[in-house]
Scaffold this motif. Sequence first.
Motif, PDB file in Angstrom:
ATOM      1  N   ALA A   1     -24.898  63.535 -17.840  1.00  0.00           N
ATOM      2  CA  ALA A   1     -25.671  64.645 -18.060  1.00  0.00           C
ATOM      3  C   ALA A   1     -25.787  64.747 -19.276  1.00  0.00           C
ATOM      4  CB  ALA A   1     -25.313  66.076 -17.157  1.00  0.00           C
TER       5      ALA A   1
ATOM      6  N   PHE B   1     -22.134  69.334 -17.480  1.00  0.00           N
ATOM      7  CA  PHE B   1     -21.335  70.263 -16.420  1.00  0.00           C
ATOM      8  C   PHE B   1     -20.354  70.866 -18.226  1.00  0.00           C
ATOM      9  CE2 PHE B   1     -22.690  69.083 -12.545  1.00  0.00           C
ATOM     10  CZ  PHE B   1     -23.655  68.076 -12.579  1.00  0.00           C
ATOM     11  N   ARG B   2     -19.578  70.176 -18.861  1.00  0.00           N
ATOM     12  CA  ARG B   2     -18.432  70.446 -19.246  1.00  0.00           C
ATOM     13  C   ARG B   2     -18.234  70.514 -20.899  1.00  0.00           C
ATOM     14  NH1 ARG B   2     -17.928  66.283 -15.382  1.00  0.00           N
ATOM     15  NH2 ARG B   2     -16.466  66.974 -14.094  1.00  0.00           N
TER      16      ARG B   2
ATOM     17  N   THR C   1     -22.133  60.515 -21.530  1.00  0.00           N
ATOM     18  CA  THR C   1     -21.557  61.285 -20.275  1.00  0.00           C
ATOM     19  C   THR C   1     -20.169  61.363 -20.774  1.00  0.00           C
ATOM     20  OG1 THR C   1     -20.559  60.286 -18.213  1.00  0.00           O
ATOM     21  CG2 THR C   1     -20.924  58.693 -20.112  1.00  0.00           C
ATOM     22  N   SER C   2     -19.312  62.013 -20.297  1.00  0.00           N
ATOM     23  CA  SER C   2     -18.229  61.954 -21.020  1.00  0.00           C
ATOM     24  C   SER C   2     -17.301  61.636 -20.063  1.00  0.00           C
ATOM     25  CB  SER C   2     -17.525  64.067 -20.137  1.00  0.00           C
ATOM     26  OG  SER C   2     -17.272  64.017 -19.505  1.00  0.00           O
TER      27      SER C   2
ATOM     28  N   HIS D   1     -24.439  59.609  -8.044  1.00  0.00           N
ATOM     29  CA  HIS D   1     -23.602  60.872  -6.997  1.00  0.00           C
ATOM     30  C   HIS D   1     -24.463  61.188  -6.213  1.00  0.00           C
ATOM     31  CE1 HIS D   1     -20.644  61.088 -10.031  1.00  0.00           C
ATOM     32  NE2 HIS D   1     -20.097  60.407  -9.848  1.00  0.00           N
TER      33      HIS D   1
ATOM     34  N   TYR E   1     -20.027  74.071 -15.995  1.00  0.00           N
ATOM     35  CA  TYR E   1     -18.908  74.309 -15.768  1.00  0.00           C
ATOM     36  C   TYR E   1     -18.003  75.987 -16.093  1.00  0.00           C
ATOM     37  CZ  TYR E   1     -18.429  70.493 -12.783  1.00  0.00           C
ATOM     38  OH  TYR E   1     -19.115  69.538 -11.341  1.00  0.00           O
TER      39      TYR E   1
ATOM     40  N   GLU F   1     -19.680  63.297 -28.883  1.00  0.00           N
ATOM     41  CA  GLU F   1     -18.608  63.871 -28.505  1.00  0.00           C
ATOM     42  C   GLU F   1     -18.272  62.251 -28.584  1.00  0.00           C
ATOM     43  OE1 GLU F   1     -17.305  66.077 -26.760  1.00  0.00           O
ATOM     44  OE2 GLU F   1     -17.701  65.432 -24.757  1.00  0.00           O
TER      45      GLU F   1
END
Length: 294
Positions: free
Chosen positions: A34, A45-46, A209-210, A136, A53, A235
């Motif tokens: 994302a 999302f995170r 992406t995480s 997905h 979220y 990150e």
Amino acid sequence: DEPAAKDPVLTAFDLKTAAEYMSKCSNIVVMAGAGISTSAGIPDFRSPETGLYSQLEKYNLPFPEAVFHLDFFRTNPKPFFLLAKELYPQKFTPTPTHYFLRLLDEKNKLLRIFTQNIDSLERVAGVPTDKIVEAHGTFFTSHCLNCRKEYDLEFVKEIIFKDEIPRCKECDGIIKPDIVFFGEGLPRRFHECINSDFDKADFLIIIGTSLQVAPFNRLQTFVDKDCPRLLINREPVGKSKSPMDAINASGSLLYGTKANRRDVFHQSTCDEGVTELVKLLGWEDDFNKLLESE
Ligand code: APR
């Protein structure tokens, strides 16, 4: 004269050397999340505060991901369809990162993009669909949960925008877009492409992406140990948030360690990272032409 470097592999492997290496590659695989669409206005999302979220209180879900859980959806599809209306990929335009992916293909270096995103921006950016694996799923088609009858985007979109729940014309079952919910298997194409692609890959780019969601977050361990892996992210990611741990289950460190992995973590936004890479590859003219033409 200088004694030969004890261990030639202990040379630094950074974005510059990664770009030099990439210039000789023709089977680059990309794993995207994302983070490559946030600069297009689509929340990830995170990320704290801005991530999806952390914005779902109004749907009073048992837990944020429930909105994408199949059993919750069967009992209460409303939150998903309200969110789908909010997230609807209509006005979104691709980001420089999406156009970088298209440039990789135009330079005959792209083997495949495995994306976790459902916004279809890779297609919109002009990446050939046979080069894309939407791991997905996608909003483009929907199916009745009951009788599996297929419905197209227009049919479902109209109902979503009337704040109603799309129901099957045949059996009145709930119609669900073909995005992969927690509890559902991934598309067959995902499994088909993994075996062929990760053996052939001569360079892996992991971007935006995480790496929190399985089985997608295992793919980076499938490439050959000599295949360099470049992580571009805002990150550090992965279980212990150590950038290298994320891209190698065995926790290898930078290039030249015992695992002899060529891992590079370039901490930047996706768009900055790809722009840096384009410069190092000497592709600025083609890249800018692409950005201006779209
Ligand atoms: N530049 C660089 N990194 C970014 C940017 C940006 N502009 N924006 C966000 N990021 C980073 C975030 O810091 C985070 O590490 O991208 C990562 C996005 O992680 P997630 O929000 O977890 O998204 P993703 O990894 O795609 O989620 C995977 O989770 O809920 C499921 O199915 C859903 O496909 C999704 C999957």
